[in-house]
Every structure is written in structure tokens, then in C-alpha cells.
Design a protein around this motif. Structure first.
Motif, short mmCIF file in Angstrom:
data_model
loop_
_atom_site.label_atom_id
_atom_site.label_comp_id
_atom_site.label_asym_id
_atom_site.label_seq_id
_atom_site.Cartn_x
_atom_site.Cartn_y
_atom_site.Cartn_z
N LEU A 141 0.82 -1.21 -0.05
CA LEU A 141 0.11 -0.02 0.00
C LEU A 141 0.82 1.35 -0.02
O LEU A 141 1.92 1.16 0.42
CB LEU A 141 -0.91 0.06 1.39
N PRO A 142 0.17 2.32 -0.26
CA PRO A 142 1.22 3.60 -0.39
C PRO A 142 2.00 3.90 1.02
O PRO A 142 1.28 3.65 2.01
CB PRO A 142 0.16 4.62 -0.64
N LEU A 143 3.24 4.31 0.76
CA LEU A 143 3.97 4.72 2.10
C LEU A 143 4.38 3.38 2.94
O LEU A 143 4.94 3.87 3.78
CB LEU A 143 3.54 5.74 2.83
N GLY A 144 4.16 2.25 2.43
CA GLY A 144 4.30 1.08 3.07
C GLY A 144 3.26 0.90 4.36
O GLY A 144 3.48 -0.02 5.28
N ALA A 145 2.09 1.54 4.07
CA ALA A 145 0.93 1.62 5.18
C ALA A 145 0.44 0.12 5.18
O ALA A 145 0.24 -0.50 4.27
CB ALA A 145 -0.21 2.49 4.69
N PRO A 146 0.07 -0.50 6.47
CA PRO A 146 -0.18 -1.89 6.65
C PRO A 146 -1.67 -1.88 6.12
O PRO A 146 -2.30 -3.20 5.78
CB PRO A 146 -0.24 -2.19 8.05
N VAL A 147 -2.58 -0.83 6.15
CA VAL A 147 -3.99 -0.83 5.84
C VAL A 147 -4.66 0.29 5.33
O VAL A 147 -3.95 1.48 5.69
CB VAL A 147 -4.83 -1.05 7.09
N GLU A 148 -5.54 0.34 4.44
CA GLU A 148 -6.04 1.60 3.97
C GLU A 148 -7.65 1.23 3.96
O GLU A 148 -7.95 0.23 3.63
CB GLU A 148 -5.45 1.70 2.45
N VAL A 149 -8.51 2.50 4.22
CA VAL A 149 -9.93 2.16 4.21
C VAL A 149 -10.44 3.52 3.22
O VAL A 149 -10.08 4.33 3.28
CB VAL A 149 -10.58 2.34 5.55
N GLU A 150 -11.38 2.80 2.44
CA GLU A 150 -12.27 3.94 1.66
C GLU A 150 -13.58 3.65 1.90
O GLU A 150 -14.06 2.69 2.28
CB GLU A 150 -11.85 3.82 -0.05
N VAL A 151 -14.45 4.63 1.74
CA VAL A 151 -15.92 4.81 2.32
C VAL A 151 -16.53 5.51 1.41
O VAL A 151 -16.14 6.56 0.85
CB VAL A 151 -15.87 5.41 3.70
N ILE A 152 -18.00 5.16 1.38
CA ILE A 152 -19.06 5.77 0.86
C ILE A 152 -20.03 5.86 1.69
O ILE A 152 -20.40 5.12 2.31
CB ILE A 152 -19.58 5.05 -0.46
N VAL A 153 -20.56 7.21 1.92
CA VAL A 153 -21.62 7.62 2.77
C VAL A 153 -22.62 8.30 2.21
O VAL A 153 -22.58 9.19 1.30
CB VAL A 153 -21.00 8.22 4.22
N HIS A 154 -23.89 8.20 2.52
CA HIS A 154 -25.24 8.91 2.21
C HIS A 154 -25.37 9.94 3.21
O HIS A 154 -25.40 9.60 4.44
CB HIS A 154 -26.20 7.76 2.18
N VAL A 155 -25.61 10.94 2.66
CA VAL A 155 -25.92 12.33 3.54
C VAL A 155 -27.39 12.89 3.02
O VAL A 155 -27.84 12.45 2.10
CB VAL A 155 -24.79 13.24 3.42
N ARG A 156 -27.94 13.34 4.18
CA ARG A 156 -29.22 14.20 3.78
C ARG A 156 -28.89 15.50 3.61
O ARG A 156 -27.81 15.92 3.85
CB ARG A 156 -30.27 14.03 5.01
N ASP A 157 -29.82 16.00 2.69
CA ASP A 157 -29.58 17.54 2.26
C ASP A 157 -29.97 18.43 3.42
O ASP A 157 -30.68 18.20 4.70
CB ASP A 157 -30.42 17.88 1.15
#
Length: 157
Positions: A141-157
Motif C-alpha cells: 500500500l502507499p508509503l508502506g501502510a499496513p492498511v487503507e480504508v475507503e468509504v462511501i456515505v449517504h448524507v441528507r440535504d
């Protein structure tokens, strides 16, 4: 402060500064009612606390430590969400979490590592933090990171 930030405080957590992009991207994008958060590595005060692959062998990042780092990634992701919605109480649901674990070839415990992120989202957002998820083992992973997390969230207006 809203409900979500009160929960963070009750957990003894404060939102960090958003990790500056490491390449040509932005940390989060609001598109209609969805926030897409770029992959977050476990930066703390601008540095990775540990690098390397995750596994059971000596010299590798332990699965327990990697799980803690996944929670740091999740906290960094929440900070990125806040940059585009201002009020975290607008989050109606954490829709999807994808966790990447730099893994020793014999390591198959990626789901347990990514639980660190999933559990933090649940603690912070309650029922709205329950999400779909993928946990993927990768070579690096980038920079030798052991873990990476990506997220999708739903938001209200």
C-alpha cells in the motif's frame, strides 16, 4: 457539537486534520447525496505509526495492531467526510467500506483487520454505521501502510 461529534468525544476521540493527498486527488467528493472518501491510510500527526505487511510471523505488523490502525483510517475518513458536509449529523448511512490490507502471502485474516474500521463506524454512527464491506489482501500500500480504508456515505440535504 452534534450527536456524532458527542459520540466521538464520549469515545475519547477527536477528529484529526485531514491527511493531505499523496498524489493527484482530493480526500472526499460530495456528489448529490453521496460522499466518496478516497482511501485513507492510518496517518497520525502526519506520519504512519508503523509500516509493513500484516501477518502472524515475527517482523510483521500483528493483526491486532493492524485492526487498531484500521480504526485510525476510519477516523481519518470521518474527518474527510466532515470537510465536504460540515455537519456529521447529516450522515444517514455508511453505505460501503472497502479495506485493503498489505498482507503476508500466508495471511488470510483481512476481515478481522478491517473490523477495526467497521466497529468504529458503528460506534460513531450507531445503526447508520452498519454497512456493506469488502476486505482485500494486497501486496503493498502507499508509503508502506499496513492498511487503507475507503468509504462511501449517504448524507441528507
Amino acid at each position: 457539537m452534534g450527536v456524532v461529534e458527542d459520540r466521538l468525544a464520549a469515545l475519547g476521540l477527536t477528529l484529526p486534520e485531514v491527511v493531505p493527498p499523496l498524489a493527484a486527488y482530493v480526500p472526499a467528493v460530495l456528489d448529490g447525496s453521496r460522499v466518496y472518501v478516497s482511501g485513507q491510510v492510518p496517518m497520525v500527526d502526519g506520519a504512519l505509526p508503523v509500516t509493513g505487511a500484516v501477518g502472524e510471523l515475527v517482523g510483521l505488523v500483528s493483526p491486532e495492531r493492524a485492526k487498531e490502525l484500521a480504526a485510525v483510517c476510519a477516523l481519518n475518513a470521518i474527518a474527510a467526510v466532515k470537510t465536504v458536509v460540515d455537519d456529521l449529523d447529516r450522515v444517514e448511512r455508511v453505505v460501503k467500506v472497502t479495506g485493503f490490507v498489505a498482507s503476508d502471502p500466508s495471511f488470510t485474516g483481512q476481515p478481522g483487520v478491517v473490523n477495526g474500521a467497521s466497529e468504529l463506524f458503528g460506534a460513531v454512527f450507531g445503526d447508520a454505521g452498519v454497512h456493506a464491506r469488502s476486505a482485500v489482501g494486497v501486496a503493498a500500500l502507499p508509503l508502506g501502510a499496513p492498511v487503507e480504508v475507503e468509504v462511501i456515505v449517504h448524507v441528507r440535504d
